[in-house]
Design an enzyme around this catalytic site. Structure first.
Site, PDB file in Angstrom:
ATOM      1  N   ASP A 121       0.870  -1.185   0.000  1.00  0.00           N
ATOM      2  CA  ASP A 121       0.000   0.000   0.000  1.00  0.00           C
ATOM      3  C   ASP A 121       0.902   1.229   0.000  1.00  0.00           C
ATOM      4  O   ASP A 121       2.101   1.130   0.266  1.00  0.00           O
ATOM      5  CB  ASP A 121      -0.908  -0.010   1.247  1.00  0.00           C
ATOM      6  CG  ASP A 121      -1.849   1.195   1.291  1.00  0.00           C
ATOM      7  OD1 ASP A 121      -2.334   1.613   0.212  1.00  0.00           O
ATOM      8  OD2 ASP A 121      -2.090   1.733   2.381  1.00  0.00           O
ATOM      9  N   SER A 122       0.279   2.375  -0.230  1.00  0.00           N
ATOM     10  CA  SER A 122       1.043   3.630  -0.169  1.00  0.00           C
ATOM     11  C   SER A 122       1.615   3.840   1.236  1.00  0.00           C
ATOM     12  O   SER A 122       2.661   4.435   1.408  1.00  0.00           O
ATOM     13  CB  SER A 122       0.127   4.807  -0.516  1.00  0.00           C
ATOM     14  OG  SER A 122      -0.920   4.894   0.433  1.00  0.00           O
ATOM     15  N   GLY A 175      -3.170   8.972  -3.389  1.00  0.00           N
ATOM     16  CA  GLY A 175      -4.513   9.347  -3.861  1.00  0.00           C
ATOM     17  C   GLY A 175      -4.590  10.630  -4.653  1.00  0.00           C
ATOM     18  O   GLY A 175      -5.545  10.857  -5.396  1.00  0.00           O
ATOM     19  N   CYS A 223      -4.690  -1.570  -1.726  1.00  0.00           N
ATOM     20  CA  CYS A 223      -4.883  -0.146  -1.971  1.00  0.00           C
ATOM     21  C   CYS A 223      -5.874  -0.014  -3.116  1.00  0.00           C
ATOM     22  O   CYS A 223      -5.617  -0.509  -4.221  1.00  0.00           O
ATOM     23  CB  CYS A 223      -3.525   0.445  -2.357  1.00  0.00           C
ATOM     24  SG  CYS A 223      -3.600   2.149  -2.904  1.00  0.00           S
ATOM     25  N   ASN A 224      -7.007   0.605  -2.848  1.00  0.00           N
ATOM     26  CA  ASN A 224      -8.015   0.788  -3.901  1.00  0.00           C
ATOM     27  C   ASN A 224      -7.439   1.619  -5.045  1.00  0.00           C
ATOM     28  O   ASN A 224      -7.701   1.353  -6.210  1.00  0.00           O
ATOM     29  CB  ASN A 224      -9.240   1.515  -3.343  1.00  0.00           C
ATOM     30  CG  ASN A 224      -9.998   0.688  -2.320  1.00  0.00           C
ATOM     31  OD1 ASN A 224     -11.041   0.135  -2.615  1.00  0.00           O
ATOM     32  ND2 ASN A 224      -9.494   0.607  -1.108  1.00  0.00           N
ATOM     33  N   THR A 225      -6.650   2.624  -4.686  1.00  0.00           N
ATOM     34  CA  THR A 225      -6.107   3.538  -5.690  1.00  0.00           C
ATOM     35  C   THR A 225      -5.191   2.774  -6.654  1.00  0.00           C
ATOM     36  O   THR A 225      -5.332   2.874  -7.878  1.00  0.00           O
ATOM     37  CB  THR A 225      -5.322   4.676  -4.988  1.00  0.00           C
ATOM     38  OG1 THR A 225      -6.160   5.247  -3.986  1.00  0.00           O
ATOM     39  CG2 THR A 225      -4.893   5.739  -5.963  1.00  0.00           C
ATOM     40  N   CYS A 263     -11.223   3.127   0.421  1.00  0.00           N
ATOM     41  CA  CYS A 263      -9.787   3.348   0.632  1.00  0.00           C
ATOM     42  C   CYS A 263      -9.429   2.565   1.891  1.00  0.00           C
ATOM     43  O   CYS A 263     -10.146   2.652   2.893  1.00  0.00           O
ATOM     44  CB  CYS A 263      -9.512   4.835   0.827  1.00  0.00           C
ATOM     45  SG  CYS A 263      -7.854   5.202   1.449  1.00  0.00           S
ATOM     46  N   HIS A 275      -7.216   2.921   4.053  1.00  0.00           N
ATOM     47  CA  HIS A 275      -6.944   3.736   5.245  1.00  0.00           C
ATOM     48  C   HIS A 275      -8.221   3.982   6.066  1.00  0.00           C
ATOM     49  O   HIS A 275      -8.195   4.018   7.288  1.00  0.00           O
ATOM     50  CB  HIS A 275      -6.372   5.110   4.848  1.00  0.00           C
ATOM     51  CG  HIS A 275      -4.909   5.097   4.539  1.00  0.00           C
ATOM     52  ND1 HIS A 275      -4.397   4.574   3.380  1.00  0.00           N
ATOM     53  CD2 HIS A 275      -3.848   5.549   5.249  1.00  0.00           C
ATOM     54  CE1 HIS A 275      -3.078   4.712   3.383  1.00  0.00           C
ATOM     55  NE2 HIS A 275      -2.713   5.305   4.504  1.00  0.00           N
TER      56      HIS A 275
HETATM   57  N1  DGL Z   1      -4.902   3.176   1.049  1.00  0.00           N
HETATM   58  C1  DGL Z   1      -5.025   3.615  -0.295  1.00  0.00           C
HETATM   59  C2  DGL Z   1      -6.330   3.278  -0.951  1.00  0.00           C
HETATM   60  O1  DGL Z   1      -6.928   2.281  -0.585  1.00  0.00           O
HETATM   61  C3  DGL Z   1      -4.304   4.856  -0.732  1.00  0.00           C
HETATM   62  C4  DGL Z   1      -4.585   6.114  -0.010  1.00  0.00           C
HETATM   63  C5  DGL Z   1      -3.591   7.194  -0.366  1.00  0.00           C
HETATM   64  O2  DGL Z   1      -2.404   6.888  -0.406  1.00  0.00           O
HETATM   65  O3  DGL Z   1      -4.004   8.316  -0.628  1.00  0.00           O
HETATM   66  O4  DGL Z   1      -6.767   3.943  -1.843  1.00  0.00           O
END
Ligand code: DGL
Length: 243
Positions: free
Chosen positions: A19-20, A52, A82-84, A188, A190
């Protein structure tokens, strides 16, 4: 340098998760509960300060760097937690690396199934909100009303307040402000850290959806289909690394 720490063969090799930053830890937690015998390597890119709000090219490059790092550990499967990164780069990753991938997507389908005529609020990063792959999910909305709310700051707020999540109540409230939704989709990883706040604000756990259980189940079936699940009986370990 190549870190060949698991030499027992494919079944004992670790599963990579990236993930990020820390959001993917919520996915790691869910996967470990379902698959306690597996070893995991978790790679994050916390120095970049979130994906993001980056461009597609930047997100793709960061995700590729995470995958390369995970392959140094001989990971047998990789979870884009990570969805992104999933929305932007999963196809590129699948065609670029010879390892099975599992991605996480906003859990819109289960929310639609539970509230087919309701109002559904999807919270996600700006990069997720603008992807075709994600927009395609919206076509299945039927008679539900779906509002997509890109949140440029919430993931970073969570990342920098992991030791005091309770201070983020206003952030959670603002994210849902005026939506009057029957269901909230946490798009997301997070946001899952403060799922308990969204549950309170939305009126109960049955109104809040995230993709983590789906990811863990998909991972489990890939491991079984490919005959690469870890042998039962020995508690798996976790290693943490960064790019
Ligand atoms: N946790 C991430 C997601 O699911 C990325 C969030 C981010 O880095 O801005 O999208």
């Amino acid at each position: 340098m190549r870190r060949r720490i698991y030499i027992k063969g494919m079944k004992g090799n670790p599963i990579g998760i990236f993930d990020s930053g820390s959001g993917g830890l919520t996915v790691l937690d869910t996967c470990r509960r379902l698959l306690p015998d597996e070893n995991f390597v978790y790679v994050s890119d916390f120095r970049t300060g979130g994906w993001g709000n980056l461009s597609e090219r930047q997100i793709g490059e960061r995700a590729e760097s995470c995958v390369k790092k995970l392959l140094e550990y001989d990971c047998k499967a990789i979870v884009a937690a990570c969805n992104t990164a999933t929305e932007v780069a999963i196809s590129q990753l699948r065609s670029g690396f010879p390892v099975p991938f599992v991605g996480v997507e906003p859990a819109l389908r289960p929310a639609l199934k539970a509230y087919p005529d309701g109002k559904i609020l999807v919270l996600c990063t700006p990069a997720t909100a603008r992807q075709q792959k994600f927009r395609a999910l919206l076509r299945d909305a039927g008679s539900a009303r779906v509002e997509v709310r890109p949140l440029p700051k919430l993931a970073a707020r969570i990342e920098s307040n992991l030791d005091k999540l309770d201070t983020l109540r206003d952030d959670a409230e603002r994210s849902m402000d005026g939506a009057d939704a029957d269901a909230v989709v946490l798009g997301c990883t997070h946001y899952v850290f403060i799922r308990y706040m969204f549950e309170q604000l939305a009126g109960g756990a049955e109104h809040v959806f995230d993709g983590n259980d789906g990811v863990a189940r998909r991972l489990q079936s890939i491991l079984h289909e490919q005959g690469i699940a870890a042998p039962a009986g020995k508690m798996g370990q976790v290693i943490f690394d960064t790019i």
